[in-house]
Write a protein that holds these residues in place. Structure first.
Motif, PDB file in Angstrom:
ATOM      1  N   GLY A 273       0.845  -1.184   0.000  1.00  0.00           N
ATOM      2  CA  GLY A 273       0.000   0.000   0.000  1.00  0.00           C
ATOM      3  C   GLY A 273       0.883   1.237   0.000  1.00  0.00           C
ATOM      4  O   GLY A 273       1.980   1.235  -0.568  1.00  0.00           O
ATOM      5  N   ASP A 274       0.426   2.288   0.675  1.00  0.00           N
ATOM      6  CA  ASP A 274       1.209   3.522   0.743  1.00  0.00           C
ATOM      7  C   ASP A 274       2.377   3.350   1.716  1.00  0.00           C
ATOM      8  O   ASP A 274       2.468   2.365   2.447  1.00  0.00           O
ATOM      9  N   ARG A 275       3.291   4.337   1.736  1.00  0.00           N
ATOM     10  CA  ARG A 275       4.367   4.342   2.715  1.00  0.00           C
ATOM     11  C   ARG A 275       3.804   4.740   4.067  1.00  0.00           C
ATOM     12  O   ARG A 275       2.614   5.074   4.195  1.00  0.00           O
ATOM     13  N   VAL A 276       4.626   4.692   5.115  1.00  0.00           N
ATOM     14  CA  VAL A 276       4.179   5.028   6.464  1.00  0.00           C
ATOM     15  C   VAL A 276       3.618   6.450   6.483  1.00  0.00           C
ATOM     16  O   VAL A 276       4.268   7.400   6.057  1.00  0.00           O
ATOM     17  N   ASP A 277       2.386   6.589   6.951  1.00  0.00           N
ATOM     18  CA  ASP A 277       1.758   7.905   7.086  1.00  0.00           C
ATOM     19  C   ASP A 277       0.684   7.821   8.166  1.00  0.00           C
ATOM     20  O   ASP A 277       0.481   6.778   8.779  1.00  0.00           O
ATOM     21  N   GLY A 278       0.025   8.928   8.388  1.00  0.00           N
ATOM     22  CA  GLY A 278      -1.035   8.971   9.396  1.00  0.00           C
ATOM     23  C   GLY A 278      -2.406   9.081   8.799  1.00  0.00           C
ATOM     24  O   GLY A 278      -3.346   9.505   9.485  1.00  0.00           O
ATOM     25  N   THR A 279      -2.561   8.719   7.529  1.00  0.00           N
ATOM     26  CA  THR A 279      -3.832   8.876   6.829  1.00  0.00           C
ATOM     27  C   THR A 279      -4.574   7.545   6.804  1.00  0.00           C
ATOM     28  O   THR A 279      -4.118   6.585   6.169  1.00  0.00           O
ATOM     29  N   GLN A 280      -5.695   7.484   7.494  1.00  0.00           N
ATOM     30  CA  GLN A 280      -6.544   6.291   7.462  1.00  0.00           C
ATOM     31  C   GLN A 280      -7.992   6.614   7.118  1.00  0.00           C
ATOM     32  O   GLN A 280      -8.890   5.787   7.302  1.00  0.00           O
ATOM     33  N   ALA A 281      -8.248   7.818   6.608  1.00  0.00           N
ATOM     34  CA  ALA A 281      -9.614   8.207   6.273  1.00  0.00           C
ATOM     35  C   ALA A 281     -10.012   7.754   4.874  1.00  0.00           C
ATOM     36  O   ALA A 281     -11.202   7.729   4.547  1.00  0.00           O
ATOM     37  N   VAL A 282      -9.029   7.413   4.025  1.00  0.00           N
ATOM     38  CA  VAL A 282      -9.312   6.914   2.676  1.00  0.00           C
ATOM     39  C   VAL A 282      -8.453   5.679   2.436  1.00  0.00           C
ATOM     40  O   VAL A 282      -7.491   5.408   3.153  1.00  0.00           O
ATOM     41  N   SER A 283      -8.811   4.938   1.412  1.00  0.00           N
ATOM     42  CA  SER A 283      -8.055   3.734   1.092  1.00  0.00           C
ATOM     43  C   SER A 283      -6.653   4.080   0.616  1.00  0.00           C
ATOM     44  O   SER A 283      -6.421   5.125  -0.002  1.00  0.00           O
ATOM     45  N   ASP A 284      -5.714   3.177   0.902  1.00  0.00           N
ATOM     46  CA  ASP A 284      -4.365   3.303   0.361  1.00  0.00           C
ATOM     47  C   ASP A 284      -4.371   3.044  -1.137  1.00  0.00           C
ATOM     48  O   ASP A 284      -5.298   2.434  -1.689  1.00  0.00           O
ATOM     49  N   LEU A 315      -3.698   4.445  -7.755  1.00  0.00           N
ATOM     50  CA  LEU A 315      -3.525   5.541  -6.806  1.00  0.00           C
ATOM     51  C   LEU A 315      -4.690   5.643  -5.826  1.00  0.00           C
ATOM     52  O   LEU A 315      -5.841   5.334  -6.162  1.00  0.00           O
ATOM     53  N   SER A 316      -4.383   6.096  -4.623  1.00  0.00           N
ATOM     54  CA  SER A 316      -5.394   6.401  -3.629  1.00  0.00           C
ATOM     55  C   SER A 316      -6.199   7.622  -4.072  1.00  0.00           C
ATOM     56  O   SER A 316      -5.665   8.516  -4.751  1.00  0.00           O
ATOM     57  N   PRO A 317      -7.479   7.704  -3.692  1.00  0.00           N
ATOM     58  CA  PRO A 317      -8.268   8.910  -4.025  1.00  0.00           C
ATOM     59  C   PRO A 317      -7.669  10.188  -3.456  1.00  0.00           C
ATOM     60  O   PRO A 317      -7.949  11.282  -3.953  1.00  0.00           O
ATOM     61  N   ALA A 318      -6.800  10.057  -2.444  1.00  0.00           N
ATOM     62  CA  ALA A 318      -6.186  11.236  -1.835  1.00  0.00           C
ATOM     63  C   ALA A 318      -4.842  11.576  -2.456  1.00  0.00           C
ATOM     64  O   ALA A 318      -4.188  12.528  -2.019  1.00  0.00           O
ATOM     65  N   ALA A 319      -4.409  10.822  -3.476  1.00  0.00           N
ATOM     66  CA  ALA A 319      -3.081  11.053  -4.064  1.00  0.00           C
ATOM     67  C   ALA A 319      -3.177  11.002  -5.577  1.00  0.00           C
ATOM     68  O   ALA A 319      -2.630  10.109  -6.230  1.00  0.00           O
ATOM     69  N   THR A 320      -3.870  11.971  -6.160  1.00  0.00           N
ATOM     70  CA  THR A 320      -4.080  11.995  -7.609  1.00  0.00           C
ATOM     71  C   THR A 320      -3.176  12.985  -8.330  1.00  0.00           C
ATOM     72  O   THR A 320      -3.266  13.123  -9.549  1.00  0.00           O
ATOM     73  N   VAL A 321      -2.295  13.682  -7.605  1.00  0.00           N
ATOM     74  CA  VAL A 321      -1.373  14.635  -8.216  1.00  0.00           C
ATOM     75  C   VAL A 321      -0.153  13.869  -8.730  1.00  0.00           C
ATOM     76  O   VAL A 321       0.531  13.175  -7.977  1.00  0.00           O
ATOM     77  N   LEU A 322       0.163  13.997 -10.038  1.00  0.00           N
ATOM     78  CA  LEU A 322       1.270  13.282 -10.662  1.00  0.00           C
ATOM     79  C   LEU A 322       2.420  14.205 -11.059  1.00  0.00           C
ATOM     80  O   LEU A 322       3.322  13.791 -11.779  1.00  0.00           O
ATOM     81  N   THR A 323       2.417  15.444 -10.603  1.00  0.00           N
ATOM     82  CA  THR A 323       3.485  16.387 -10.922  1.00  0.00           C
ATOM     83  C   THR A 323       4.833  15.839 -10.454  1.00  0.00           C
ATOM     84  O   THR A 323       4.971  15.365  -9.328  1.00  0.00           O
ATOM     85  N   ARG A 324       5.836  15.896 -11.342  1.00  0.00           N
ATOM     86  CA  ARG A 324       7.174  15.430 -10.989  1.00  0.00           C
ATOM     87  C   ARG A 324       8.186  16.538 -11.261  1.00  0.00           C
ATOM     88  O   ARG A 324       8.126  17.222 -12.291  1.00  0.00           O
ATOM     89  N   ASN A 325       9.136  16.681 -10.328  1.00  0.00           N
ATOM     90  CA  ASN A 325      10.281  17.576 -10.488  1.00  0.00           C
ATOM     91  C   ASN A 325      11.514  16.745 -10.142  1.00  0.00           C
ATOM     92  O   ASN A 325      11.808  16.522  -8.964  1.00  0.00           O
ATOM     93  N   THR A 326      12.214  16.291 -11.155  1.00  0.00           N
ATOM     94  CA  THR A 326      13.219  15.247 -10.988  1.00  0.00           C
ATOM     95  C   THR A 326      14.627  15.817 -11.010  1.00  0.00           C
ATOM     96  O   THR A 326      14.979  16.650 -11.854  1.00  0.00           O
ATOM     97  N   VAL A 327      15.461  15.315 -10.087  1.00  0.00           N
ATOM     98  CA  VAL A 327      16.864  15.714  -9.981  1.00  0.00           C
ATOM     99  C   VAL A 327      17.595  15.426 -11.283  1.00  0.00           C
ATOM    100  O   VAL A 327      17.448  14.358 -11.881  1.00  0.00           O
TER     101      VAL A 327
END
Length: 497
Positions: A273-284, A315-327
């Motif tokens: 699922g997602d990495r360690v976080d404090g979000t449990q209000a939506v699915s991973d 993707l989780s419904p809470a993580a729909t942003v795909l913007t990338r800024n790559t080194v």
């Protein structure tokens, strides 16, 4: 022995008066058999005593008079010959910790005839309980960087910065041959970030075929440099394949990872699922990732590496942003990136890549390429990212590259002549070209970088790195748009326990 045999004969005489003068042939045969058994027992004991004395005598011989064994860590317990023959591990690497040992290595550590309860291999000790059942090792890494960029058309990119690439503390250990665990936390951004944290079980299916299963917060097994730890990469930053062709959740996720090992390669499957976080209000989100590597050529000083990997991410419904800024020209210059521009409404990603390379003697080469399709909502077409890189290195001190044939990645080297013992250490010259393309988007940019570097390994856990990078970017969005190029010089001092 003569007294014991005489006692047996006297007992026979007392117990059987009829035989007091003339024992029968059967009685004499029994006595001879008993005497032979006692002789065999005494001989076995004598052999064991002589073996222990030989080990003690060898330990007492001064180091300069002992046979050279430059690729074995000092004070590391001796592995029985039958176990060494089954360990798929390169001698130019430091011995692995309790959580990364094979079944044979874990079993050898338990049955070590030396009886040691502490071993030193790479900076910190590995502790063993007296019965060999429990194993424990502290872990840590300190990676301190300084970076300066110049030559850009924009002063926002001509920066000199410092930073901690990693500042970790952790532990690992095991119980018996099969159970193991590991945990690390990172403090490099001046806050606590849980990175690796798992427990696992390892076993053998049959000779030459082992497996382990890990559960917890897991580091991706994805690509050659993407699977290499930050303390073992040959350059200060991983390639664009490792940093751009990646699940949106990043390098870590909570889940399960079974791995299969054979003599010339390994395969893994990861479901997280997602990495360690404090979000449990939506699915991973959900990520399935697989990798396989194979060494069709594997000799004492030559390895050919082939690998392939792929992942699919919802993707989780809470993580729909795909913007990338790559080194592209160094981690510690926030203005120097290749950008996609704003990208919203993502539903998932799919990525895949290939690896080809190896080493012969002190020279190594590795090519990687990858592609990532980001799925968008509202019927929009996928956004495709593409990246590739070509890297190589040469140890002018004659050391072998720190390639780990068990995992298909780089590890910590076992330096032949450490500076702390009066030697030169291991000195490596490196070069890399990498390319990144986000132009499938109207707002997406592209870039490339060429890097020359030198690594000086003082011993197996201390090193200095210096990278000189020429970079070029062509962004269509952000603070600096259009073609721009310049140079970045970065340096690192690193200690890994």
């Amino acid at each position: 022995m003569i007294l014991r045999t005489g006692s047996a004969l006297l007992a026979l005489v007392i117990a059987t008066p009829a035989l007091a003068q003339v024992p029968s042939q059967g009685d004499l045969a029994d006595l001879v058999r008993a005497q032979a058994a006692e002789i065999a027992t005494l001989k076995a004991r004598l052999d064991r005593l002589e073996g222990q004395q030989a080990v003690a005598s060898a330990a007492a011989v001064p180091a300069e008079r002992q046979p050279a064994a430059p690729q074995v860590a000092q004070n590391t317990p001796v592995t029985p010959p039958e176990a060494r023959r089954t360990i798929p591990f390169a001698p130019q690497l430091v011995p692995p910790g309790p959580a990364e040992r094979s079944v044979a290595q874990a079993d050898a550590a338990r049955t070590n005839p030396s009886g040691l309860t502490t071993e030193w291999g790479s900076g910190l000790p590995v502790f063993h309980s007296a019965d060999g059942v429990y194993t424990f090792k502290p872990r840590g890494r300190i990676l301190a960087d300084v970076s300066t960029s110049f030559g850009s058309k924009s002063d926002t990119r001509n920066l000199t910065t410092t930073g901690m690439r990693a500042l970790r503390l952790g532990l690992e250990g095991g119980v018996g041959t099969h159970f193991f665990y590991q945990m690390e936390a990172d403090f490099s951004e001046n806050e606590v970030d849980v990175v690796t944290a798992f427990m696992g079980w390892r076993d053998r299916i049959r000779p030459g075929l082992d497996y382990d299963v890990r559960a917890g917060h897991l580091f991706n097994d994805r690509g050659f440099e993407g699977s290499t730890g930050s303390d073992s990469t040959p350059f200060l930053e991983r390639t664009t394949v490792a940093t751009a062709i990646i699940p949106q959740r990043g390098f870590y996720g909570i889940g399960i990872m079974p791995r299969l090992f054979w003599k010339t390669g390994h395969a893994s499957l990861t479901v997280t699922g997602d990495r360690v976080d404090g979000t449990q209000a939506v699915s991973d989100g959900r990520t399935v990732l697989g990798r396989v590597h194979w060494n069709p050529i594997k000799t004492a000083d030559t390895v050919l590496h082939l690998g392939a990997w792929g992942f699919d991410e919802s993707l989780s419904p809470a993580a729909t942003v795909l913007t990338r800024n790559t080194v592209i020209g160094g981690r510690f210059n926030g203005g120097l990136r290749v950008s996609t521009g704003p990208l919203l409404g993502g539903t998932g990603t799919t990525g895949y890549g290939v690896e080809f390379g190896g080493y012969r003697g002190p020279v190594w080469l590795m090519a990687e390429a990858g592609r990532r399709n980001a799925r968008l909502d509202a019927g929009r077409p996928d956004f495709t990212s593409k990246a590739w890189s070509l890297s190589g290195g040469f140890f002018i001190t004659g050391d072998l590259p720190p390639y780990n044939p068990r995992l298909g990645s780089f590890g910590q080297p076992k330096v032949l002549r450490p500076t702390f013992d009066g030697g030169p250490g291991a000195i490596e010259l490196t070069a890399r070209y990498e390319n990144l393309d986000y132009t499938d988007l109207v707002t997406g940019g592209e870039g490339w970088a060429g890097t020359l570097g030198v690594n000086w390994y003082l011993n197996s856990f201390t090193r200095f790195q210096l990278n000189a990078i020429h970079w070029n970017t062509d962004n269509r969005a952000g603070a600096v748009t259009g073609s721009d190029d310049g140079e970045t010089v970065s340096a690192r001092v690193a200690v890994t326990f």
